[in-house]
Design a protein around this motif. Structure first.
Motif, PDB file in Angstrom:
ATOM      1  N   ALA A 111      74.250   6.921  33.645  1.00 21.44           N
ATOM      2  CA  ALA A 111      74.125   6.047  34.816  1.00 21.44           C
ATOM      3  C   ALA A 111      73.139   4.924  34.528  1.00 21.44           C
ATOM      4  CB  ALA A 111      73.649   6.857  36.011  1.00 21.44           C
ATOM      5  N   ALA A 112      73.421   3.763  35.124  1.00 20.44           N
ATOM      6  CA  ALA A 112      72.524   2.621  34.960  1.00 20.44           C
ATOM      7  C   ALA A 112      71.223   2.891  35.706  1.00 20.44           C
ATOM      8  CB  ALA A 112      73.188   1.380  35.531  1.00 20.44           C
ATOM      9  N   SER A 113      70.145   2.331  35.174  1.00 18.12           N
ATOM     10  CA  SER A 113      68.858   2.519  35.843  1.00 18.12           C
ATOM     11  C   SER A 113      67.954   1.353  35.491  1.00 18.12           C
ATOM     12  CB  SER A 113      68.246   3.840  35.351  1.00 18.12           C
ATOM     13  OG  SER A 113      66.861   3.743  35.256  1.00 18.12           O
ATOM     14  N   LYS A 114      67.108   0.962  36.441  1.00 17.53           N
ATOM     15  CA  LYS A 114      66.159  -0.129  36.173  1.00 17.53           C
ATOM     16  C   LYS A 114      65.208   0.286  35.062  1.00 17.53           C
ATOM     17  CE  LYS A 114      65.952  -2.195  40.722  1.00 17.53           C
ATOM     18  NZ  LYS A 114      65.259  -2.111  41.996  1.00 17.53           N
ATOM     19  N   ILE A 115      65.020   1.592  34.917  1.00 15.35           N
ATOM     20  CA  ILE A 115      64.041   2.081  33.943  1.00 15.35           C
ATOM     21  C   ILE A 115      64.569   2.016  32.511  1.00 15.35           C
ATOM     22  CG2 ILE A 115      62.595   4.065  33.268  1.00 15.35           C
ATOM     23  CD1 ILE A 115      62.772   4.905  36.254  1.00 15.35           C
ATOM     24  N   THR A 116      65.819   2.411  32.283  1.00 15.21           N
ATOM     25  CA  THR A 116      66.314   2.453  30.888  1.00 15.21           C
ATOM     26  C   THR A 116      66.942   1.152  30.408  1.00 15.21           C
ATOM     27  OG1 THR A 116      67.703   4.169  31.891  1.00 15.21           O
ATOM     28  CG2 THR A 116      67.200   4.411  29.552  1.00 15.21           C
ATOM     29  N   ASP A 117      67.291   0.233  31.334  1.00 14.34           N
ATOM     30  CA  ASP A 117      68.222  -0.801  30.913  1.00 14.34           C
ATOM     31  C   ASP A 117      67.683  -1.920  30.031  1.00 14.34           C
ATOM     32  OD1 ASP A 117      70.633  -0.525  33.574  1.00 14.34           O
ATOM     33  OD2 ASP A 117      70.296   0.575  31.760  1.00 14.34           O
ATOM     34  N   ARG A 132      74.429   4.807  27.784  1.00 15.76           N
ATOM     35  CA  ARG A 132      73.350   3.957  27.256  1.00 15.76           C
ATOM     36  C   ARG A 132      72.234   4.783  26.638  1.00 15.76           C
ATOM     37  NH1 ARG A 132      73.667   0.705  31.713  1.00 15.76           N
ATOM     38  NH2 ARG A 132      75.313   2.068  32.439  1.00 15.76           N
ATOM     39  N   SER A 168      68.183   3.970  25.033  1.00 11.39           N
ATOM     40  CA  SER A 168      67.145   2.965  24.832  1.00 11.39           C
ATOM     41  C   SER A 168      66.925   2.691  23.347  1.00 11.39           C
ATOM     42  CB  SER A 168      65.836   3.461  25.451  1.00 11.39           C
ATOM     43  OG  SER A 168      64.779   2.641  25.005  1.00 11.39           O
ATOM     44  N   THR A 192      74.618   0.020  24.655  1.00 11.62           N
ATOM     45  CA  THR A 192      75.594   0.580  25.584  1.00 11.62           C
ATOM     46  C   THR A 192      76.963   0.684  24.930  1.00 11.62           C
ATOM     47  OG1 THR A 192      76.207  -1.568  26.494  1.00 11.62           O
ATOM     48  CG2 THR A 192      74.427  -0.392  27.617  1.00 11.62           C
ATOM     49  N   LYS A 231      72.313   8.455  28.408  1.00 10.59           N
ATOM     50  CA  LYS A 231      72.396   8.479  29.871  1.00 10.59           C
ATOM     51  C   LYS A 231      73.729   7.899  30.327  1.00 10.59           C
ATOM     52  CE  LYS A 231      67.521   8.561  30.754  1.00 10.59           C
ATOM     53  NZ  LYS A 231      66.572   8.474  31.854  1.00 10.59           N
TER      54      LYS A 231
END
Ligand code: 5GP
Length: 192
Positions: free
Chosen positions: A83-89, A109, A111, A94, A81
Motif C-alpha cells: 500500500a502507498a504511504s507518505k512514509i515509504t514513498d 514498493r 524503500s 515500485t 509493501k
C-alpha cells in the motif's frame, strides 16, 4: 520436508480448483516450530551463498522471513509493501504485481534505503502460483542493482506457470520445500 508434507495433507483445504488454504500453520496461525524447520531447510540449501538480506512481501512472508533470517549470518529482512504511504514513498522502487488470490493489480514498493547494490538477496515467499509476486520482487532488486542469490518458497504449485516463468525470466531455479502436482477430489497430490 516430511513435517510440512504431513501438515499440508492433514490441514490443507482445497478451496478452489487451484487454491489451497493452509491458514492453520502458514497464512493466519503460525506454527513456529515448523517455521524453524523451514528456516533450517532454506539455510541448508542457500547457506553457501553470501546472503545479507531476505526480501519478502507482506503479509504472510514476514513471519517466514524473520524466522528464516535467524539461520543466516547477520541477515536482515526487508518486506515489500503493498500500500502507498507518505512514509515509504520518498525514494522507493515500485513495480506492478497481479495478485493471484485477489485477481487485482497493485503497486508494490520498497524503500531505496533498504535495498541497494551492496545487497545479496534471498527472495522468499509462502506460495508460488504464476510467479507474479516473486518476479515483482526480482524487478525491485534489479532496479536497486541488488544481487539476487536465490529464490525460495514454502509451497509451489507445479501445475501453474510460476516455476517455468521465473526460470525463463531470471535464469534462477526456485527452491520449493514442497511442490504440489495437483488436486484430486479435494486431496493434495505432492511431488515425490
Ligand atoms: P503468484 O504471485 O506466484 O501468482 O502467487 C503467489 C502469491 O499468491 C503468494 O504470495 C500467496 O500469497 C498467494 N497464493 C497463490 N496461490 C495460493 C494458494 O493456493 N494458497 C494460498 N494460501 N495463497 C496463494
Amino acid at each position: 520436508m516430511k513435517i510440512l508434507e504431513k501438515k499440508i495433507k492433514e490441514e490443507g483445504y482445497v478451496i478452489e480448483p487451484d487454491i489451497l488454504k493452509v491458514d492453520s500453520f502458514l497464512n493466519h496461525q503460525i506454527d513456529v516450530s515448523l517455521f524453524q524447520e523451514m528456516g533450517q531447510a532454506f539455510q541448508k540449501h542457500f547457506g553457501d551463498k553470501k546472503i545479507n538480506k531476505i526480501l519478502t512481501i507482506e503479509a504472510s512472508g514476514i513471519g517466514l522471513a524473520v524466522i528464516c533470517a535467524q539461520y543466516f549470518n547477520n541477515c536482515k529482512v526487508v518486506f515489500v509493501k503493498k500500500a502507498a504511504s507518505k512514509i515509504t514513498d520518498d525514494h522507493a522502487y515500485t513495480t506492478t504485481i497481479h495478485s493471484f488470490t485477489k485477481n487485482t493489480d497493485y503497486t508494490a514498493r520498497v524503500s531505496a534505503d533498504y535495498l541497494n547494490e551492496d545487497d545479496h538477496v534471498l527472495i522468499l515467499d509462502d506460495f508460488l502460483a504464476n510467479g507474479e509476486a516473486i518476479l515483482g520482487m526480482y524487478d525491485l532488486c534489479q532496479q536497486a542493482h541488488a544481487t539476487v542469490e536465490g529464490i525460495g518458497v514454502v509451497i509451489a504449485k507445479g501445475f501453474q506457470s510460476g516455476m517455468r516463468r521465473i526460470q525463463q525470466e531470471t535464469g534462477l531455479d526456485v527452491y520449493a520445500l514442497e511442490v504440489i502436482e495437483g488436486f484430486e477430489k479435494g486431496k493434495v497430490i505432492l511431488r515425490k
